[in-house]
Design an enzyme around this catalytic site. Structure first.
Site, mmCIF file in Angstrom:
data_model
loop_
_atom_site.group_PDB
_atom_site.id
_atom_site.type_symbol
_atom_site.label_atom_id
_atom_site.label_comp_id
_atom_site.label_asym_id
_atom_site.label_seq_id
_atom_site.Cartn_x
_atom_site.Cartn_y
_atom_site.Cartn_z
ATOM 1 N N GLU A 11 38.585 33.235 138.046
ATOM 2 C CA GLU A 11 37.366 32.892 137.536
ATOM 3 C C GLU A 11 36.147 33.582 138.549
ATOM 4 O O GLU A 11 34.859 33.248 138.174
ATOM 5 C CB GLU A 11 37.099 31.419 137.377
ATOM 6 C CG GLU A 11 37.403 30.644 138.403
ATOM 7 C CD GLU A 11 37.528 29.050 138.019
ATOM 8 O OE1 GLU A 11 36.764 28.966 137.204
ATOM 9 O OE2 GLU A 11 37.922 28.482 139.089
ATOM 10 N N ARG A 15 41.791 19.269 134.245
ATOM 11 C CA ARG A 15 40.665 19.115 134.987
ATOM 12 C C ARG A 15 40.903 17.713 135.921
ATOM 13 O O ARG A 15 40.130 16.765 135.669
ATOM 14 C CB ARG A 15 39.072 19.377 134.220
ATOM 15 C CG ARG A 15 39.035 20.713 133.499
ATOM 16 C CD ARG A 15 37.940 20.533 132.962
ATOM 17 N NE ARG A 15 37.361 21.941 132.585
ATOM 18 C CZ ARG A 15 37.607 22.536 131.433
ATOM 19 N NH1 ARG A 15 38.020 21.923 130.357
ATOM 20 N NH2 ARG A 15 37.030 23.901 131.364
ATOM 21 N N HIS A 70 29.697 21.135 131.445
ATOM 22 C CA HIS A 70 31.044 20.407 131.308
ATOM 23 C C HIS A 70 31.025 19.123 130.212
ATOM 24 O O HIS A 70 31.871 18.818 129.576
ATOM 25 C CB HIS A 70 31.373 19.756 132.803
ATOM 26 C CG HIS A 70 32.167 20.741 133.445
ATOM 27 N ND1 HIS A 70 31.490 21.640 134.296
ATOM 28 C CD2 HIS A 70 33.464 21.406 133.516
ATOM 29 C CE1 HIS A 70 32.400 22.446 134.835
ATOM 30 N NE2 HIS A 70 33.432 22.311 134.382
ATOM 31 N N CYS A 112 42.411 29.924 130.101
ATOM 32 C CA CYS A 112 42.011 28.412 129.810
ATOM 33 C C CYS A 112 40.593 28.214 129.932
ATOM 34 O O CYS A 112 40.127 26.996 129.526
ATOM 35 C CB CYS A 112 42.649 27.372 131.092
ATOM 36 S SG CYS A 112 41.856 27.914 132.645
ATOM 37 N N ASP A 160 33.801 30.487 134.039
ATOM 38 C CA ASP A 160 33.117 30.743 135.520
ATOM 39 C C ASP A 160 33.037 32.342 135.585
ATOM 40 O O ASP A 160 32.136 33.083 136.034
ATOM 41 C CB ASP A 160 33.513 30.042 136.419
ATOM 42 C CG ASP A 160 32.956 28.835 136.648
ATOM 43 O OD1 ASP A 160 31.920 28.626 136.698
ATOM 44 O OD2 ASP A 160 33.947 27.785 137.110
ATOM 45 N N ARG A 216 25.663 29.078 133.790
ATOM 46 C CA ARG A 216 26.151 28.566 132.733
ATOM 47 C C ARG A 216 25.537 27.352 132.357
ATOM 48 O O ARG A 216 25.644 26.643 131.346
ATOM 49 C CB ARG A 216 27.552 28.314 132.835
ATOM 50 C CG ARG A 216 28.138 27.473 133.776
ATOM 51 C CD ARG A 216 29.364 27.447 133.961
ATOM 52 N NE ARG A 216 30.442 26.571 133.497
ATOM 53 C CZ ARG A 216 31.602 26.195 133.638
ATOM 54 N NH1 ARG A 216 32.222 26.707 134.566
ATOM 55 N NH2 ARG A 216 32.284 25.348 132.781
#
Ligand code: PEP
Ligand code: MG
Length: 540
Positions: free
Chosen positions: A426, A292, A187, A497, A450, A460
């Site tokens: 996801e 988010r 992130h 997205c 995801d 990830r």
């Protein structure tokens, strides 16, 4: 001059001085003292200095985030005046004849444990504040300055950066990031893209670089420390070229996002907070495809209240002036940890109690967010979407909670708008049963970050796996196509997205699949729009 090869997570050129960001590791030692009165005076002076710092922070926050965001500093000032707290520190100094740092740390821990054990959630949340004020006083006693602040725009060099740290940086002073750890899909990497700043990872950083001039080449992944004058000149020219290119792309401003064949595509922006709105607006976002919302929780020291959330959502809805704003309900957990949620440590947090799973096990938190979001929907075009869905039952449970919240608002005579409900696809489970899920919701938004992680069984967050993390994997692409087909069969729209939505090698393939929406970091809107407008192939 030193040149180090790293891995780029966002392109662009940054030129400026290095600020070496360290998380100060302080170790509070217990030492014996001779003069208790003198030690108590040291403590009292430190408290005064801490209160002064808090007063300054209050003024700053008032200007930047308003009254509700600034209040916490006032509360902290009051806590430092609390008699019980002060008596405890002084008594430890006097009875044990020990240093003030130790007395404050012990008092802070004891009080925090006491609050954490209380039934009432409000008091539980005060545990974090207790720790925070104690840390502040200890910093003053130990002569440790405030972290996270530097004077001039700089390139931040750090071992690693957590999303909660990154969001607190003053964006106007951030030229770029360079970190030793971190992965392309973390992130923090996504934040760098949203903020439009060049960033490199996997660089063996050194503290002695602090203050030196540096250049980030976010295209080649090179990091120059103390660059030779000709290198500096070359990059200054490259930076100007890059800016000229951006200006050229800006010619896309105001143009419709329609393929040559006439299919209109929703080209939306991903944002993490209200402060990303100017980037979304200036890049001509057709809406917000992913807000988010968990960053509101990450930026806060305790659960953001309904009113605080309402203000943030209302502001986005009003600013977007009728354009769609899709708010994703909180996706806490995995790499986005917040102390005050007090979640157990997990072996596999990415597969743990996260996102909608937290909301369904702690419905009070979820309901507060839904109430805020519904109230804000009276001021614009708000839609809601739920992360990490794996079953139809979950969706039904969520919709029932939403109905309860609406009923509460109806009973209280509080207005709200017509809020579309969508889900993120996801997990492979959601993709595979997307035909069933499509009957339950108004839209799908595919979270490829995801989806790739869970489909390929590749963490990830793990930088060592970056070479295996392949979002172009046929398995991922087939799932996307399947999800879009199932959405269309049920008469709903489907978008992407995740970061793949901005992958321009795939834009044409997505259009051919019939994807209806792409939600990307604001900075990718113009380049993606250009490709869409030039596309004259088939669309499903
Ligand atoms: C995703 O998983 O693709 C997504 C958009 O959500 P996040 O990156 O916030 O997990
Ligand atoms: Mg996700």
């Amino acid at each position: 001059m030193e040149v180090i090869q790293g891995k780029s997570i966002f392109g662009g050129i940054a030129i400026g001085p290095i600020y070496f960001f360290t998380k100060e590791q302080k170790q509070v030692k217990r030492t014996k003292i001779e003069d208790a009165a003198a030690e108590i005076k040291r403590y009292e002076d430190a408290c005064e200095a801490a209160k002064e710092q808090l007063g300054e922070l209050y003024e700053k926050a008032l200007k930047e985030v308003g009254e509700s965001g600034a209040q916490i500093f006032e509360v902290h000032q009051m806590m430092l005046e609390d008699d019980d707290y002060n008596d405890s520190v002084k008594s430890i100094i006097e009875t044990q004849m020990v240093n003030a740092e130790y007395a404050v740390a012990t008092t802070g821990d004891n009080f925090a444990a006491m609050f954490a054990a209380m039934e009432d959630e409000y008091f539980q949340a005060r545990a974090v504040d207790m720790k925070d004020i104690s840390e502040r006083v200890i910093d003053v006693l130990m002569g440790i300055g405030e972290a996270k602040s530097w004077d001039e725009p700089s390139i931040i060099v750090a071992e690693d950066l957590a999303p909660s740290e990154t969001v607190q940086f003053d964006k106007s002073k951030l030229l770029g990031f360079v970190t030793k750890l971190g992965s392309s899909n973390s992130h923090t990497a996504i934040l760098a893209r949203t903020m439009n700043i060049p960033a490199l990872i996997q660089i063996d950083i050194q503290e002695e670089w602090n203050g030196k001039m540096a250049v980030i080449d976010g295209f080649s992944g090179e990091f120059y420390i103390d660059p030779e004058p000709e290198i500096l000149e070359k990059y200054q020219a490259k930076k100007e070229e890059q800016e000229a290119h951006r200006r050229l792309l800006a010619e896309q401003k105001g143009k419709p996002t329609v393929t040559k064949g006439g299919k209109a595509i929703k080209l939306f922006a991903n944002i993490g907070s209200v402060s990303d709105l100017p980037a979304a607006m200036s890049n001509d976002a057709g809406g917000i495809g992913l807000f988010r919302s968990e960053f509101l929780y990450l930026e806060s020291e305790t659960y953001p209240t309904e009113d605080e959330q309402f203000k943030a959502y209302k502001m986005v809805a009003e600013t977007m002036a009728g354009k769609k704003v899709i708010i994703r309900t909180l996706d806490i957990g995995a790499d986005k940890q917040v102390d005050y949620f007090d979640l157990d440590k997990e072996e596999n947090p990415a597969m743990g109690l996260r996102a909608i799973r937290i909301c369904l096990t702690r419905p009070e938190i979820f309901k507060t967010q839904l109430r805020a979001l519904l109230r804000a929907s009276a001021y614009g075009n708000i839609a809601v979407m739920y992360p990490m869905i794996i079953s139809v039952e979950e969706v039904r449970q969520i919709k029932a909670i939403m109905e309860d919240v609406k009923k509460e608002l109806d009973d209280a005579g509080i207005a709200y708008g017509n809020v579309e409900q969508g889900i993120m696809i996801e997990t492979p489970a959601a993709a595979i049963i997307s035909d069933l899920l499509a009957k339950e919701v108004d839209f799908f938004s595919i979270g490829t970050n995801d989806l790739t992680q869970y489909t390929l069984a590749i963490d990830r967050q793990n930088a060592k796996l970056d070479e295996f993390y392949d979002p172009h994997h046929e398995a991922v692409l087939r799932m996307i196509e399947m999800v879009v087909d199932n959405a269309h069969k049920a008469g709903i729209w489907a978008g992407i997205c995740g970061e793949l939505g901005a992958d321009m090698e795939l834009t044409e393939r997505f259009l051919a699949m019939g994807v209806d929406e792409l939600s990307v970091s604001p900075t990718f809107i113009y380049p993606v729009r250009q490709i869409i407008r030039e596309y004259d192939g088939p669309t499903k």
